[in-house]
Design an enzyme around this catalytic site. Structure first.
Site, PDB file in Angstrom:
ATOM      1  N   TYR A  34      12.915 -13.718 -14.765  1.00  0.00           N
ATOM      2  CA  TYR A  34      13.617 -14.116 -13.441  1.00  0.00           C
ATOM      3  C   TYR A  34      14.023 -15.428 -13.573  1.00  0.00           C
ATOM      4  O   TYR A  34      13.820 -16.532 -12.501  1.00  0.00           O
ATOM      5  CB  TYR A  34      12.511 -13.998 -12.348  1.00  0.00           C
ATOM      6  CG  TYR A  34      12.433 -12.555 -11.855  1.00  0.00           C
ATOM      7  CD1 TYR A  34      13.556 -11.652 -11.627  1.00  0.00           C
ATOM      8  CD2 TYR A  34      11.022 -12.048 -11.482  1.00  0.00           C
ATOM      9  CE1 TYR A  34      13.376 -10.380 -11.272  1.00  0.00           C
ATOM     10  CE2 TYR A  34      11.167 -10.807 -11.247  1.00  0.00           C
ATOM     11  CZ  TYR A  34      12.171  -9.711 -10.956  1.00  0.00           C
ATOM     12  OH  TYR A  34      12.011  -8.605 -10.475  1.00  0.00           O
TER      13      TYR A  34
ATOM     14  N   HIS B  40      12.649  -3.029 -10.787  1.00  0.00           N
ATOM     15  CA  HIS B  40      13.618  -3.787 -11.319  1.00  0.00           C
ATOM     16  C   HIS B  40      14.469  -2.926 -12.268  1.00  0.00           C
ATOM     17  O   HIS B  40      13.830  -1.819 -12.943  1.00  0.00           O
ATOM     18  CB  HIS B  40      12.869  -4.819 -12.263  1.00  0.00           C
ATOM     19  CG  HIS B  40      13.822  -5.476 -13.283  1.00  0.00           C
ATOM     20  ND1 HIS B  40      14.834  -6.479 -12.874  1.00  0.00           N
ATOM     21  CD2 HIS B  40      14.296  -5.152 -14.646  1.00  0.00           C
ATOM     22  CE1 HIS B  40      15.508  -6.947 -13.892  1.00  0.00           C
ATOM     23  NE2 HIS B  40      15.320  -5.859 -15.191  1.00  0.00           N
TER      24      HIS B  40
HETATM   25  P1  IDP Z   1      18.038  -7.242  -8.455  1.00  0.00           P
HETATM   26  O1  IDP Z   1      16.607  -6.906  -8.463  1.00  0.00           O
HETATM   27  O2  IDP Z   1      18.350  -6.190  -7.529  1.00  0.00           O
HETATM   28  O3  IDP Z   1      18.823  -7.472  -9.785  1.00  0.00           O
HETATM   29  P2  IDP Z   1      18.026 -10.050  -8.299  1.00  0.00           P
HETATM   30  O4  IDP Z   1      18.919 -10.994  -7.387  1.00  0.00           O
HETATM   31  O5  IDP Z   1      18.019 -10.088  -9.639  1.00  0.00           O
HETATM   32  O6  IDP Z   1      17.980  -8.715  -7.675  1.00  0.00           O
HETATM   33  O7  IDP Z   1      16.702 -10.557  -8.128  1.00  0.00           O
HETATM   34  C1  IDP Z   1      15.464 -10.108  -8.530  1.00  0.00           C
HETATM   35  C2  IDP Z   1      14.391 -10.107  -7.616  1.00  0.00           C
HETATM   36  O8  IDP Z   1      14.124 -11.072  -6.951  1.00  0.00           O
HETATM   37  C3  IDP Z   1      14.683  -8.729  -6.507  1.00  0.00           C
HETATM   38  O9  IDP Z   1      14.705  -7.491  -7.135  1.00  0.00           O
HETATM   39  C4  IDP Z   1      13.795  -9.105  -5.442  1.00  0.00           C
HETATM   40  O10 IDP Z   1      12.334  -8.746  -5.679  1.00  0.00           O
HETATM   41  C5  IDP Z   1      13.475 -10.848  -5.549  1.00  0.00           C
HETATM   42  N1  IDP Z   1      14.402 -11.490  -4.454  1.00  0.00           N
HETATM   43  C6  IDP Z   1      15.794 -11.567  -4.763  1.00  0.00           C
HETATM   44  N2  IDP Z   1      16.304 -12.367  -3.849  1.00  0.00           N
HETATM   45  C7  IDP Z   1      15.428 -12.463  -2.664  1.00  0.00           C
HETATM   46  C8  IDP Z   1      15.445 -12.924  -1.482  1.00  0.00           C
HETATM   47  O11 IDP Z   1      16.121 -13.507  -0.890  1.00  0.00           O
HETATM   48  N3  IDP Z   1      13.871 -13.020  -1.051  1.00  0.00           N
HETATM   49  C9  IDP Z   1      13.054 -12.406  -1.788  1.00  0.00           C
HETATM   50  N4  IDP Z   1      12.909 -12.004  -2.840  1.00  0.00           N
HETATM   51  C10 IDP Z   1      14.183 -11.974  -3.508  1.00  0.00           C
HETATM   52 MG    MG Z   2      18.443  -8.570 -11.443  1.00  0.00          MG
END
Ligand code: IDP
Ligand code: MG
Length: 153
Positions: free
Chosen positions: A49, A115
């Site tokens: 991440y 994920h």
């Molecule tokens: P994705 O999992 O849909 O690819 P990403 O933006 O890569 O989304 O974010 C990774 C993970 O981080 C998300 O699946 C979620 O668990 C967490 N996450 C992303 N944005 C937020 C937020 O605004 N609040 C809390 N957790 C978040």
């Molecule tokens: Mg992602």
């Protein structure tokens, strides 16, 4: 043929969704090329991440991802990266479409069950991050004729 990385997050493990989620991918016609349970630590999560380490929610995300072991899967198929992302649904479970994993099982932007790699390039990096070479198996060549037309594979 493409491969992609899926993690069943602690939110999916705790809610006893491991079997349902694996079944969805298998019923779709995707191949499980690798599968294991792992306890993640801060080091691997900071890599995985890296795009989120400066976000205010990152400490909560770290805790959430280390709450239980996760299930890591390498999933194989034609266009597997996009197919699996479509099956996963939008990041926020409250906005994800019904029929997707997050749309059906999650009410949260953080506790969103799975994920899935977001590009072919990242899928390669993520598979290498979570699996060693001997943990990815190639056992399904003779099943492709039941899954695809000859010109699709
Ligand atoms: P994705 O999992 O849909 O690819 P990403 O933006 O890569 O989304 O974010 C990774 C993970 O981080 C998300 O699946 C979620 O668990 C967490 N996450 C992303 N944005 C937020 C937020 O605004 N609040 C809390 N957790 C978040
Ligand atoms: Mg992602």
């Amino acid at each position: 043929m493409e491969q992609t990385l899926v993690l069943i997050k602690p939110s999916g493990v705790i809610r006893c969704l491991i079997g349902d989620i694996i079944a969805r991918f298998q019923h779709k016609g995707l191949i499980i090329a690798g599968l294991k349970m792992m306890q993640l630590d801060e080091k691997i999560l900071r890599e995985h991440y890296a795009h989120l380490v400066d976000r205010p929610f990152f400490p909560d995300l770290l805790n959430s991802m280390m709450r239980t072991p996760v299930i890591a899967m390498c999933i194989k198929g034609v266009d597997a990266v996009n197919v699996v992302r479509t099956m996963t649904g939008a990041t926020n479970g409250r906005k994800a479409a019904p029929g997707t994993i997050r749309g059906d099982f999650s009410m949260s932007g953080q506790e969103n069950i799975v994920h899935a790699s977001d590009s072919v390039e990242n899928a390669l990096i993520e598979i290498n991050r979570f699996f060693s070479e001997g943990e990815i198996f190639d056992y399904t060549d003779n099943t492709f004729k039941y899954l695809y037309a000859p010109d699709e594979v």
